[in-house]
Design an enzyme around this catalytic site. Structure first.
Site, PDB file in Angstrom:
ATOM      1  N   TYR A  52       0.839  -1.206   0.000  1.00 19.72           N
ATOM      2  CA  TYR A  52       0.000   0.000   0.000  1.00 19.72           C
ATOM      3  C   TYR A  52       0.874   1.257   0.000  1.00 19.72           C
ATOM      4  CZ  TYR A  52      -3.244   3.441   2.145  1.00 19.72           C
ATOM      5  OH  TYR A  52      -3.991   4.553   2.449  1.00 19.72           O
TER       6      TYR A  52
ATOM      7  N   LYS B  68       1.082   4.337  -2.726  1.00 20.04           N
ATOM      8  CA  LYS B  68       0.861   5.751  -2.385  1.00 20.04           C
ATOM      9  C   LYS B  68       2.099   6.597  -2.678  1.00 20.04           C
ATOM     10  CE  LYS B  68      -3.419   5.540  -0.876  1.00 20.04           C
ATOM     11  NZ  LYS B  68      -4.499   6.246  -1.595  1.00 20.04           N
TER      12      LYS B  68
HETATM   13  P1  NDP Z   1     -13.219   3.500   2.499  1.00 17.89           P
HETATM   14  O1  NDP Z   1     -12.874   2.052   2.392  1.00 17.89           O
HETATM   15  O2  NDP Z   1     -14.086   3.952   3.609  1.00 17.89           O
HETATM   16  O3  NDP Z   1     -13.940   3.952   1.125  1.00 17.89           O
HETATM   17  C1  NDP Z   1     -13.369   3.589  -0.083  1.00 17.89           C
HETATM   18  C2  NDP Z   1     -14.459   3.391  -1.115  1.00 17.89           C
HETATM   19  O4  NDP Z   1     -13.792   2.983  -2.349  1.00 17.89           O
HETATM   20  C3  NDP Z   1     -15.432   2.257  -0.764  1.00 17.89           C
HETATM   21  O5  NDP Z   1     -16.766   2.647  -1.032  1.00 17.89           O
HETATM   22  C4  NDP Z   1     -14.991   1.129  -1.691  1.00 17.89           C
HETATM   23  O6  NDP Z   1     -16.032   0.240  -2.033  1.00 17.89           O
HETATM   24  C5  NDP Z   1     -14.537   1.915  -2.908  1.00 17.89           C
HETATM   25  N1  NDP Z   1     -13.714   1.105  -3.808  1.00 17.89           N
HETATM   26  C6  NDP Z   1     -12.950   0.014  -3.516  1.00 17.89           C
HETATM   27  N2  NDP Z   1     -12.379  -0.479  -4.620  1.00 17.89           N
HETATM   28  C7  NDP Z   1     -12.788   0.302  -5.649  1.00 17.89           C
HETATM   29  C8  NDP Z   1     -12.557   0.270  -7.042  1.00 17.89           C
HETATM   30  N3  NDP Z   1     -11.777  -0.675  -7.590  1.00 17.89           N
HETATM   31  N4  NDP Z   1     -13.153   1.202  -7.816  1.00 17.89           N
HETATM   32  C9  NDP Z   1     -13.959   2.149  -7.269  1.00 17.89           C
HETATM   33  N5  NDP Z   1     -14.232   2.219  -5.958  1.00 17.89           N
HETATM   34  C10 NDP Z   1     -13.645   1.303  -5.151  1.00 17.89           C
HETATM   35  O7  NDP Z   1     -11.821   4.279   2.450  1.00 17.89           O
HETATM   36  P2  NDP Z   1     -11.362   5.643   3.181  1.00 17.89           P
HETATM   37  O8  NDP Z   1     -12.421   6.654   3.028  1.00 17.89           O
HETATM   38  O9  NDP Z   1     -10.829   5.316   4.519  1.00 17.89           O
HETATM   39  O10 NDP Z   1     -10.106   6.041   2.294  1.00 17.89           O
HETATM   40  C11 NDP Z   1     -10.243   6.877   1.152  1.00 17.89           C
HETATM   41  C12 NDP Z   1      -8.866   7.274   0.666  1.00 17.89           C
HETATM   42  O11 NDP Z   1      -8.127   7.860   1.722  1.00 17.89           O
HETATM   43  C13 NDP Z   1      -8.038   6.103   0.145  1.00 17.89           C
HETATM   44  O12 NDP Z   1      -7.324   6.505  -1.006  1.00 17.89           O
HETATM   45  C14 NDP Z   1      -7.095   5.817   1.298  1.00 17.89           C
HETATM   46  O13 NDP Z   1      -5.890   5.235   0.871  1.00 17.89           O
HETATM   47  C15 NDP Z   1      -6.873   7.221   1.842  1.00 17.89           C
HETATM   48  N6  NDP Z   1      -6.437   7.225   3.230  1.00 17.89           N
HETATM   49  C16 NDP Z   1      -7.275   6.814   4.232  1.00 17.89           C
HETATM   50  C17 NDP Z   1      -6.827   6.821   5.538  1.00 17.89           C
HETATM   51  C18 NDP Z   1      -7.689   6.402   6.688  1.00 17.89           C
HETATM   52  O14 NDP Z   1      -7.179   6.315   7.816  1.00 17.89           O
HETATM   53  N7  NDP Z   1      -8.980   6.126   6.484  1.00 17.89           N
HETATM   54  C19 NDP Z   1      -5.458   7.235   5.863  1.00 17.89           C
HETATM   55  C20 NDP Z   1      -4.681   7.662   4.735  1.00 17.89           C
HETATM   56  C21 NDP Z   1      -5.164   7.644   3.469  1.00 17.89           C
HETATM   57  P3  NDP Z   1     -16.145  -1.156  -1.190  1.00 17.89           P
HETATM   58  O15 NDP Z   1     -16.622  -0.724   0.166  1.00 17.89           O
HETATM   59  O16 NDP Z   1     -17.133  -1.957  -1.945  1.00 17.89           O
HETATM   60  O17 NDP Z   1     -14.774  -1.739  -1.165  1.00 17.89           O
END
Ligand code: NDP
Length: 251
Positions: free
Chosen positions: A158, A162
């Site tokens: 991961y 990133k």
């Molecule tokens: P979530 O898992 O809450 O939300 C991510 C969403 O993306 C889900 O609805 C998921 O669907 C969807 N998803 C998964 N795979 C795909 C795909 N192939 N195409 C389209 N949509 C997809 O994630 P967060 O809100 O926590 O994270 C969002 C961003 O922030 C990410 O890029 C993450 O790396 C980054 N981030 C988050 C942190 C945290 O602590 N939360 C920390 C640092 C960075 P489904 O539920 O069906 O999988």
């Protein structure tokens, strides 16, 4: 006039978490928002909830690992809102967090790179011709990175994805600048989203480690994304903005 009143915006992974907060933020400031998420049911629910609050939102079942569904989502947004002005690459699917890279499987690496890095490229490639047509050279891409791409926090696959996004953001910024399109990245620290569900103790420990005394909320990231996408950031491109409560400077 609201800041994004005449904007069309695509947020990948916008059904929940940071993507949902970002979609809500753009909609609250007047944008039309397409929630492009692989989870169609949640995406539809989030879009309906935004509409119920008076905002403009649609959803598309979109898998960022699939070029055809990415192209369709981008075309849908441009048609629905009359223009596509902002792309937020936020979709997230991460293999189990591992702190020993010798345990990471080839499939983990392939998946993390495909969703978090190549997926962002696919979306940018599809969106760029539309963003280049945005009024007043206001087209913008905002990638959602992570502190994992900037320092060591475990999970090599991961983190590499990133870190790659930092470089992709720089390349996009240079190559899209002549088209009047900017590309920047927000790198969040720990944010309270559904990925942490059931891990309250971990979040509480993280909160103690953050110099600002708490973990982040999705709205903390949405605010930074909205800034970088707005014309307030008209001369900012290629940068990574850490939004991380001070954790990177603390050790
Ligand atoms: P979530 O898992 O809450 O939300 C991510 C969403 O993306 C889900 O609805 C998921 O669907 C969807 N998803 C998964 N795979 C795909 C795909 N192939 N195409 C389209 N949509 C997809 O994630 P967060 O809100 O926590 O994270 C969002 C961003 O922030 C990410 O890029 C993450 O790396 C980054 N981030 C988050 C942190 C945290 O602590 N939360 C920390 C640092 C960075 P489904 O539920 O069906 O999988």
């Amino acid at each position: 006039m609201e800041r994004f009143e005449t904007y069309g915006v695509v947020v990948t992974g916008g059904a929940r978490g940071i993507g949902e907060a970002t979609a809500r933020r753009f909609a609250a400031e007047g944008a039309g928002v397409l929630i492009a998420d692989v989870d169609g049911e949640s995406g539809a629910r989030t879009a309906a909830s935004i509409r119920a609050g008076g905002g403009r939102a649609e959803h598309a079942v979109c898998d960022v690992t699939d070029r055809v569904s990415v192209d369709a989502a981008v075309a849908q947004a441009a048609a629905a809102f009359g223009s596509l002005d902002v792309l937020v690459n936020n979709a997230y699917a991460c293999s189990d967090h591992r702190d020993d890279f010798t345990e990471e499987r080839d499939e983990d690496w392939a998946r993390d790179l495909d969703v978090c890095l190549i997926g962002a490229m696919r979306c940018a490639r599809a969106a760029l011709p539309h963003l280049a047509k945005a009024r007043d050279r206001r087209g913008a891409i905002v990638n959602i990175g992570s502190v994992n791409g900037l320092s060591y926090f475990g999970n090599a696959a991961y983190s590499a994805a990133k870190a790659g996004l930092v470089s992709l953001t720089r390349s996009l910024a240079q190559e899209a600048a002549p088209l009047g399109v900017r590309a920047n990245m927000v790198a969040p620290g720990t944010i309270r989203t559904p990925v942490w569900d059931g891990r309250e103790a971990t979040l509480a420990a993280a909160a103690r480690a953050y110099p600002l005394g708490r973990v982040g909320e999705p709205s903390d990231i949405a605010a930074a994304v909205a800034f970088l996408a707005s014309t307030d950031a008209a001369w900012i491109t290629g940068v990574t903005l850490p939004v991380e409560g001070g954790i990177l400077g603390s050790n």
